[in-house]
Design an enzyme around this catalytic site. Structure first.
Site, PDB file in Angstrom:
ATOM      1  N   GLY A  34      -6.069   1.054   0.100  1.00 19.39           N
ATOM      2  CA  GLY A  34      -4.618   1.022  -0.077  1.00 19.39           C
ATOM      3  C   GLY A  34      -4.286   0.738  -1.523  1.00 19.39           C
ATOM      4  O   GLY A  34      -5.163   0.683  -2.391  1.00 19.39           O
ATOM      5  N   GLY A  35      -3.002   0.534  -1.790  1.00 18.62           N
ATOM      6  CA  GLY A  35      -2.570   0.305  -3.150  1.00 18.62           C
ATOM      7  C   GLY A  35      -3.052  -1.011  -3.722  1.00 18.62           C
ATOM      8  O   GLY A  35      -3.019  -1.212  -4.934  1.00 18.62           O
ATOM      9  N   ASP A 147       0.734 -14.691   7.975  1.00 18.62           N
ATOM     10  CA  ASP A 147       1.022 -13.329   8.482  1.00 18.62           C
ATOM     11  C   ASP A 147       0.294 -13.095   9.802  1.00 18.62           C
ATOM     12  O   ASP A 147      -0.369 -12.084   9.989  1.00 18.62           O
ATOM     13  CB  ASP A 147       0.608 -12.282   7.455  1.00 18.62           C
ATOM     14  CG  ASP A 147       1.247 -10.915   7.732  1.00 18.62           C
ATOM     15  OD1 ASP A 147       2.295 -10.883   8.411  1.00 18.62           O
ATOM     16  OD2 ASP A 147       0.701  -9.896   7.288  1.00 18.62           O
TER      17      ASP A 147
END
Length: 563
Positions: A34-35, A147
């Site tokens: 991912g980024g 999270d």
């Protein structure tokens, strides 16, 4: 837009390149990218164990503050040792990239195993209790996860849960990072994370556990269906009280430890009813496979009985194969493994060599008359028209699973709350500059020797000044009132305009910093969605980043509520 936090597209290094950097490991394959980094499956040769290797983009190693935070979190996580937590083995920096080596869990996330399902309550108790035990261990060592959600709970091959993705985890006494409060997931995030991020403690994780408990029992989030779990899925009403207390908006009213939730759940497990798996109408594609949350029951039949059953099945299959004609599948749709369109007997796409039949439309006798060559001339036209027909269509991006609008709305609200003081300070400075300019002009007007001209000029300028006040106190570049007798009017006007521009530039610079934080938070969410394989949501978030970077008015307008 400033470039202080600009994120370029991260390209995951080739495994062969990493193999040279990590000679003690066999880098097998890229798992996800991912980024904000990439994760690989590797084998540590010295211990012959499979591990997960995560690397971060080089831009992060250039940030000394981030490196210090990364080291503190990695060391804190490495101290954790619990069967329901993914272990951390090593961390460091190599070739300009920060890396962390973790326990590898061969399985899928709880999200992929349970999305859209109301899980058997006894399984819910087992899984959530284990998650609570892992969280309690982390909390005891001063680590918050921040999270907790099904996508961050991995299930091993024995369906044992392990809490992963401690990307947001930080020591309890660690300072909140810039923009950290927008990294959480909507609907799972405790209210104080948004409204008072500097006061967040372990009870924010307890709130997320309560949301996840509701979701596993009902197949839906409390935000989507606020009814109690028992009203939705007819589970034990005692679950309602646990969910209600765990998700109380006031942290002081929640359970004060994850261990308390596990204990409350076990009181229900001791008198749980029969195991029944309830599913919602929309079932996750991943759940067409055997659900790892439910172990198959052992057969109690005798071998002779099994032989008879097998023989009957074989006979039935033979009968269907020999005597039954294939029927079109009208009632059930198997999961397509190959393109079913190719198998259908009726694909007659308009063929290109069709001109001769089109010309021969009249039932003429076999000897064709001489005039027939005349209509042959237009035959190439339909052929030319058919040629551009096969236009390559870009594949449609799958509909997002993740609630992107809710995430963006929450992120924008947080950023708008932080921008509010900036706008207030800007408005105060602009009005002060305008009023100061007005006073300077009026002083000069009073020096006009002729009283009638003084009064007339003052009256005209006061009307002009009032119009500026109604226009957010902005001084125009050209004055509509004439001030020929006012000394230094032009220079006073130029000075006021220069100061006004400086005040605007200060606001722009501060908003650019917030925009960079906004983009950073979105990039963090994209990284997690890469692991969840949600290309539709990733596409929407990437478009928001592109718009924020390319349109200089987009973010300021969002901060002003002009969406």
């Amino acid at each position: 837009m400033s470039d202080s936090h600009t994120h370029t597209t991260f390209v995951a290094p080739d495994p062969a390149h990493l193999a040279r950097l990590f000679p003690g490991y066999d880098i097998e394959t890229l798992i996800a990218a991912g980024g904000m980094g990439a994760v690989y499956r590797a084998v540590q040769r010295s211990l012959d164990r499979t591990v997960a290797l995560k690397i971060l983009p080089t831009e992060f190693s250039a940030d000394s503050a981030f490196c210090a935070s990364f080291e503190a979190e990695a060391k804190a996580m490495a101290r954790l040792n619990h069967p329901n937590l993914i272990g951390v083995y090593d961390f460091g920096e190599i070739d300009g990239m920060l890396y962390i080596i973790m326990e590898y869990v061969p399985g899928q996330s709880l999200f992929h195993s349970s999305h859209g399902l109301a899980i058997d309550p006894s399984e819910v108790v087992r899984i959530v209790s284990a998650v609570c035990n892992g969280l309690a261990h982390a909390h005891e060592h001063g680590i918050l996860h921040r999270d907790i959600k099904p996508a961050n709970i991995l299930l091993d091959l024995n369906a044992q849960p392990k809490i992963g993705d401690f990307g947001l985890a930080r020591p309890v006494d660690h300072k909140v990072q810039e923009g950290e409060e927008i990294f959480g997931t909507p609907h799972y995030t405790a209210p104080e994370v948004v409204h008072n991020p500097h006061a967040v403690d372990h009870r924010a994780d307890i709130f997320s556990v309560g949301v996840m408990l509701h979701e596993l029992l009902t197949g839906s989030l409390p935000a989507d269906d606020p009814r109690s779990p028992s009203a939705i899925s007819h589970c034990d009403p005692r679950f309602d009280a646990i969910v209600r207390r765990a998700t109380d908006p006031d942290p002081a009213a929640r359970y004060q430890s994850a261990t308390e939730i596990a204990a409350a759940l076990h009181t229900i497990q001791t008198t749980a009813g029969p195991k029944v798996l309830r599913t919602t109408a929309a079932q996750s594609p991943a759940l067409h496979r055997p659900n790892p949350l439910h172990k198959p029951k052992k057969s109690s039949g005798s071998p002779a009985f099994l032989i008879l059953v097998i023989a009957a099945l074989v006979g039935g299959i033979a009968y269907l194969t020999v005597f039954k004609k294939p029927q079109p599948a009208t009632t059930t749709k198997p999961v397509p493994t190959e393109t079913p369109i190719i198998a259908t007997p009726e694909p007659t796409p308009v063929p290109a060599p069709a001109p001769p039949p089109v010309i021969k439309q009249t039932p003429d006798p076999v000897p064709a008359p001489a005039p027939t060559p005349a209509p042959v001339a237009p035959a190439p036209e339909p052929v030319a028209a058919v040629t551009p027909a096969p236009e390559p269509e870009t594949p449609a991006i799958a509909a997002p699973i993740y609630d992107v609008p809710a995430f963006l709305a929450r992120a924008r609200k947080i950023m708008a709350d932080r921008a509010a003081p900036l706008f207030a300070a800007h408005a105060k400075a602009i009005s002060a500059n305008t009023e100061a300019f007005g006073r300077d002009i009026k002083r000069q007007i009073r020096k006009i020797p002729i009283k009638a001209l003084e009064d007339s000029t003052d009256e005209q300028f006061e009307r002009e000044l009032e119009s500026w006040r109604k226009d957010d106190y902005y001084i125009p570049s050209t004055l509509s009132v004439q001030l020929p007798l006012v000394t230094n009017a032009a220079s006073l006007h130029a000075d006021a305009l220069a100061k006004q521009e400086s005040i605007d530039n200060i606001l722009t610079a501060e908003l650019n910093k917030l925009a960079d934080t906004y983009i950073l938070g979105i990039n963090k969410q994209i990284e997690r969605l890469q692991a969840d394989k949600d290309p539709g949501a990733i596409d929407l978030l990437e478009k928001e980043i592109a718009t924020t970077r390319d349109d200089e008015d987009h973010f300021p307008d969002l901060m002003r509520g002009r969406d």
